[in-house]
Design a protein around this motif. Structure first.
Motif, PDB file in Angstrom:
ATOM      1  N   VAL A 133       0.860  -1.179   0.000  1.00  0.00           N
ATOM      2  CA  VAL A 133       0.000   0.000   0.000  1.00  0.00           C
ATOM      3  C   VAL A 133       0.897   1.230   0.000  1.00  0.00           C
ATOM      4  CG1 VAL A 133      -1.782   1.280   1.252  1.00  0.00           C
ATOM      5  CG2 VAL A 133      -1.823  -1.223   1.222  1.00  0.00           C
ATOM      6  N   GLY A 134       0.626   2.158  -0.895  1.00  0.00           N
ATOM      7  CA  GLY A 134       1.469   3.338  -1.038  1.00  0.00           C
ATOM      8  C   GLY A 134       1.127   4.449  -0.061  1.00  0.00           C
ATOM      9  N   ASN A 135       1.893   5.528  -0.153  1.00  0.00           N
ATOM     10  CA  ASN A 135       1.658   6.718   0.660  1.00  0.00           C
ATOM     11  C   ASN A 135       1.842   7.958  -0.196  1.00  0.00           C
ATOM     12  OD1 ASN A 135       4.514   7.225   0.516  1.00  0.00           O
ATOM     13  ND2 ASN A 135       4.808   5.765   2.200  1.00  0.00           N
ATOM     14  N   GLU A 136       1.842   9.109   0.437  1.00  0.00           N
ATOM     15  CA  GLU A 136       1.902  10.365  -0.319  1.00  0.00           C
ATOM     16  C   GLU A 136       3.220  10.556  -1.062  1.00  0.00           C
ATOM     17  OE1 GLU A 136       3.289  10.915   3.850  1.00  0.00           O
ATOM     18  OE2 GLU A 136       1.454  10.113   2.936  1.00  0.00           O
ATOM     19  N   SER A 137       4.243   9.775  -0.725  1.00  0.00           N
ATOM     20  CA  SER A 137       5.546   9.932  -1.389  1.00  0.00           C
ATOM     21  C   SER A 137       5.741   8.958  -2.550  1.00  0.00           C
ATOM     22  CB  SER A 137       6.688   9.739  -0.381  1.00  0.00           C
ATOM     23  OG  SER A 137       6.722   8.403   0.090  1.00  0.00           O
ATOM     24  N   ASN A 147      -0.028  12.136 -13.420  1.00  0.00           N
ATOM     25  CA  ASN A 147       0.808  11.732 -12.298  1.00  0.00           C
ATOM     26  C   ASN A 147      -0.086  11.109 -11.230  1.00  0.00           C
ATOM     27  OD1 ASN A 147       3.395  11.667 -10.874  1.00  0.00           O
ATOM     28  ND2 ASN A 147       2.409  13.084  -9.458  1.00  0.00           N
ATOM     29  N   MET A 148       0.190   9.863 -10.908  1.00  0.00           N
ATOM     30  CA  MET A 148      -0.638   9.116  -9.966  1.00  0.00           C
ATOM     31  C   MET A 148       0.056   9.069  -8.616  1.00  0.00           C
ATOM     32  SD  MET A 148      -3.480   7.332  -9.970  1.00  0.00           S
ATOM     33  CE  MET A 148      -4.316   6.097  -8.946  1.00  0.00           C
ATOM     34  N   ILE A 149      -0.624   9.520  -7.563  1.00  0.00           N
ATOM     35  CA  ILE A 149      -0.093   9.466  -6.199  1.00  0.00           C
ATOM     36  C   ILE A 149      -0.814   8.344  -5.454  1.00  0.00           C
ATOM     37  CG2 ILE A 149       0.216  10.733  -4.040  1.00  0.00           C
ATOM     38  CD1 ILE A 149       0.255  13.310  -5.704  1.00  0.00           C
ATOM     39  N   PHE A 150      -0.061   7.512  -4.743  1.00  0.00           N
ATOM     40  CA  PHE A 150      -0.601   6.257  -4.234  1.00  0.00           C
ATOM     41  C   PHE A 150      -0.891   6.236  -2.742  1.00  0.00           C
ATOM     42  CE2 PHE A 150       0.879   5.023  -8.350  1.00  0.00           C
ATOM     43  CZ  PHE A 150      -0.101   4.120  -8.751  1.00  0.00           C
ATOM     44  N   THR A 151      -1.327   7.340  -2.195  1.00  0.00           N
ATOM     45  CA  THR A 151      -1.744   7.353  -0.797  1.00  0.00           C
ATOM     46  C   THR A 151      -2.892   6.377  -0.590  1.00  0.00           C
ATOM     47  OG1 THR A 151      -1.149   9.701  -0.691  1.00  0.00           O
ATOM     48  CG2 THR A 151      -2.485   8.815   1.101  1.00  0.00           C
ATOM     49  N   ASN A 152      -2.692   5.380   0.288  1.00  0.00           N
ATOM     50  CA  ASN A 152      -3.719   4.381   0.612  1.00  0.00           C
ATOM     51  C   ASN A 152      -4.205   3.595  -0.608  1.00  0.00           C
ATOM     52  OD1 ASN A 152      -3.642   5.230   3.314  1.00  0.00           O
ATOM     53  ND2 ASN A 152      -5.185   6.792   2.937  1.00  0.00           N
ATOM     54  N   LYS A 153      -3.299   3.368  -1.569  1.00  0.00           N
ATOM     55  CA  LYS A 153      -3.662   2.607  -2.764  1.00  0.00           C
ATOM     56  C   LYS A 153      -2.681   1.453  -2.965  1.00  0.00           C
ATOM     57  CE  LYS A 153      -5.403   6.758  -5.109  1.00  0.00           C
ATOM     58  NZ  LYS A 153      -4.944   7.718  -4.085  1.00  0.00           N
ATOM     59  N   ALA A 159      12.958  -2.444  -7.285  1.00  0.00           N
ATOM     60  CA  ALA A 159      14.061  -1.730  -6.648  1.00  0.00           C
ATOM     61  C   ALA A 159      14.105  -0.255  -7.027  1.00  0.00           C
ATOM     62  CB  ALA A 159      15.384  -2.401  -7.008  1.00  0.00           C
ATOM     63  N   ARG A 160      13.491   0.113  -8.137  1.00  0.00           N
ATOM     64  CA  ARG A 160      13.489   1.503  -8.601  1.00  0.00           C
ATOM     65  C   ARG A 160      12.287   2.283  -8.097  1.00  0.00           C
ATOM     66  NH1 ARG A 160      14.283   1.117 -14.975  1.00  0.00           N
ATOM     67  NH2 ARG A 160      13.939   3.366 -14.767  1.00  0.00           N
ATOM     68  N   GLY A 161      11.293   1.576  -7.547  1.00  0.00           N
ATOM     69  CA  GLY A 161      10.111   2.276  -7.064  1.00  0.00           C
ATOM     70  C   GLY A 161       8.838   1.701  -7.662  1.00  0.00           C
ATOM     71  N   PRO A 162       7.704   2.375  -7.459  1.00  0.00           N
ATOM     72  CA  PRO A 162       6.420   1.866  -7.946  1.00  0.00           C
ATOM     73  C   PRO A 162       6.337   1.883  -9.469  1.00  0.00           C
ATOM     74  CG  PRO A 162       6.149   4.092  -7.110  1.00  0.00           C
ATOM     75  CD  PRO A 162       7.548   3.676  -6.764  1.00  0.00           C
ATOM     76  N   ILE A 167      -5.147   0.039 -10.640  1.00  0.00           N
ATOM     77  CA  ILE A 167      -5.898   1.205 -11.128  1.00  0.00           C
ATOM     78  C   ILE A 167      -5.396   1.623 -12.504  1.00  0.00           C
ATOM     79  CG2 ILE A 167      -6.557   3.603 -10.659  1.00  0.00           C
ATOM     80  CD1 ILE A 167      -6.048   2.976  -7.657  1.00  0.00           C
ATOM     81  N   VAL A 168      -4.129   2.019 -12.574  1.00  0.00           N
ATOM     82  CA  VAL A 168      -3.506   2.395 -13.841  1.00  0.00           C
ATOM     83  C   VAL A 168      -2.009   2.123 -13.722  1.00  0.00           C
ATOM     84  CG1 VAL A 168      -3.167   4.816 -13.165  1.00  0.00           C
ATOM     85  CG2 VAL A 168      -3.262   4.204 -15.599  1.00  0.00           C
ATOM     86  N   ASP A 169      -1.400   1.662 -14.800  1.00  0.00           N
ATOM     87  CA  ASP A 169       0.014   1.302 -14.766  1.00  0.00           C
ATOM     88  C   ASP A 169       0.903   2.455 -15.240  1.00  0.00           C
ATOM     89  OD1 ASP A 169      -0.301  -1.317 -13.769  1.00  0.00           O
ATOM     90  OD2 ASP A 169      -0.938  -2.002 -15.752  1.00  0.00           O
ATOM     91  N   SER A 170       2.217   2.269 -15.042  1.00  0.00           N
ATOM     92  CA  SER A 170       3.162   3.343 -15.341  1.00  0.00           C
ATOM     93  C   SER A 170       3.676   3.267 -16.779  1.00  0.00           C
ATOM     94  CB  SER A 170       4.367   3.261 -14.388  1.00  0.00           C
ATOM     95  OG  SER A 170       5.188   2.155 -14.730  1.00  0.00           O
ATOM     96  N   LYS A 171       4.174   4.389 -17.259  1.00  0.00           N
ATOM     97  CA  LYS A 171       4.816   4.407 -18.566  1.00  0.00           C
ATOM     98  C   LYS A 171       6.157   3.686 -18.536  1.00  0.00           C
ATOM     99  CE  LYS A 171       2.768   8.500 -20.730  1.00  0.00           C
ATOM    100  NZ  LYS A 171       3.052   9.789 -21.417  1.00  0.00           N
ATOM    101  N   ARG A 172       6.820   3.718 -17.372  1.00  0.00           N
ATOM    102  CA  ARG A 172       8.182   3.151 -17.282  1.00  0.00           C
ATOM    103  C   ARG A 172       8.242   1.691 -17.714  1.00  0.00           C
ATOM    104  NH1 ARG A 172      11.210   0.441 -12.994  1.00  0.00           N
ATOM    105  NH2 ARG A 172       9.781   1.029 -11.332  1.00  0.00           N
ATOM    106  N   THR A 173       7.281   0.902 -17.313  1.00  0.00           N
ATOM    107  CA  THR A 173       7.336  -0.529 -17.576  1.00  0.00           C
ATOM    108  C   THR A 173       6.333  -0.974 -18.638  1.00  0.00           C
ATOM    109  OG1 THR A 173       5.858  -0.840 -15.685  1.00  0.00           O
ATOM    110  CG2 THR A 173       8.221  -1.128 -15.288  1.00  0.00           C
ATOM    111  N   ALA A 174       5.833  -0.034 -19.433  1.00  0.00           N
ATOM    112  CA  ALA A 174       4.822  -0.367 -20.444  1.00  0.00           C
ATOM    113  C   ALA A 174       5.371  -1.357 -21.474  1.00  0.00           C
ATOM    114  CB  ALA A 174       4.347   0.900 -21.143  1.00  0.00           C
TER     115      ALA A 174
END
Length: 226
Positions: A133-137, A147-153, A159-162, A167-174
């Protein structure tokens, strides 16, 4: 095989929480073949007719994922599970456009099982994957350009981050048509028994493999083996 770990913060809240995943190597991603396009179109048309008569709440997986979101503090009316978002588009009469073979199969499976499923370029992922579960950071640029912020999601992180979420995936790993190795993450509804989850992942991985070639492995992460 890349390891998928469940954060204790998730399994403490929902002990039966489970994630299915399949890894694929030496695949070929391209425009979907006619067989896939035809099946995808037929399934969409069938679902559109079904959804004219019923509310989405008739599908247990949809209802269960709404309750999971609420349990972690996410309002499912504001941030919908991706599977529900696809179904709502069909209910409105919107046809899902073809993207490429990997995305089209992924969307077809998500509609079929009524659960969020993500597909990611494995070469863009470092180390093991943690579902937490993510947080505001915690944030990333989504495939929708926002830009998706993952507070309570719920989210997937390496190792590089989310990099992904139900809900929706990132461009980094598309995944693109240059992707050679991929991992598919299945947000199984918690109530589904592990043996049934294994069957679901196996069947899905076999379908993906038939279209894309290469080799595959699959597994289900639970509180016991996390």
């Amino acid at each position: 095989m890349t390891k998928v770990i469940l954060s204790p913060s998730i399994t403490t809240e929902i002990p039966e929480f489970k994630i299915g995943y399949a890894t694929y190597h030496n695949i070929v991603v391209e425009n979907s073949p006619q067989m896939v396009r035809g099946r995808f179109q037929f399934y969409q048309e069938t679902m559109m007719m079904d959804l004219e008569e019923v509310n989405l709440s008739v599908y247990p997986a949809v209802t269960e994922w709404r309750s999971v979101f609420k349990k972690f503090g996410t309002d499912p009316a504001h941030y919908r599970p991706s599977s529900e978002a696809l179904l709502r588009r069909l209910k409105k009469g919107e046809v899902l456009p073809p993207i490429h073979s990997a995305a089209d199969i992924n969307n077809l499976l998500s509609l079929q099982y009524k659960i969020p499923i993500g597909i990611y370029d494995l070469d863009e992922i470092e180390g093991s994957i943690t579902i937490k579960v993510g947080n505001e950071s915690t944030s990333y640029e989504g495939l929708n350009g926002r830009n998706m912020i993952f507070t309570n999601k719920l989210l997937s992180a390496d190792a590089r981050g989310p990099f992904g979420s139900p809900i929706v995936d990132s461009k980094r790993t598309a995944v693109t048509e240059t992707t050679k190795n991929a991992i598919q993450i299945f947000y199984i509804q918690p109530s589904l028994p592990v043996n049934e989850a294994q069957k679901l992942i196996k069947s899905s991985a076999e379908m993906f493999n038939q279209i894309h070639g290469g080799q595959y492995n699959y597994d289900v992460s639970t509180k016991i083996n996390a």
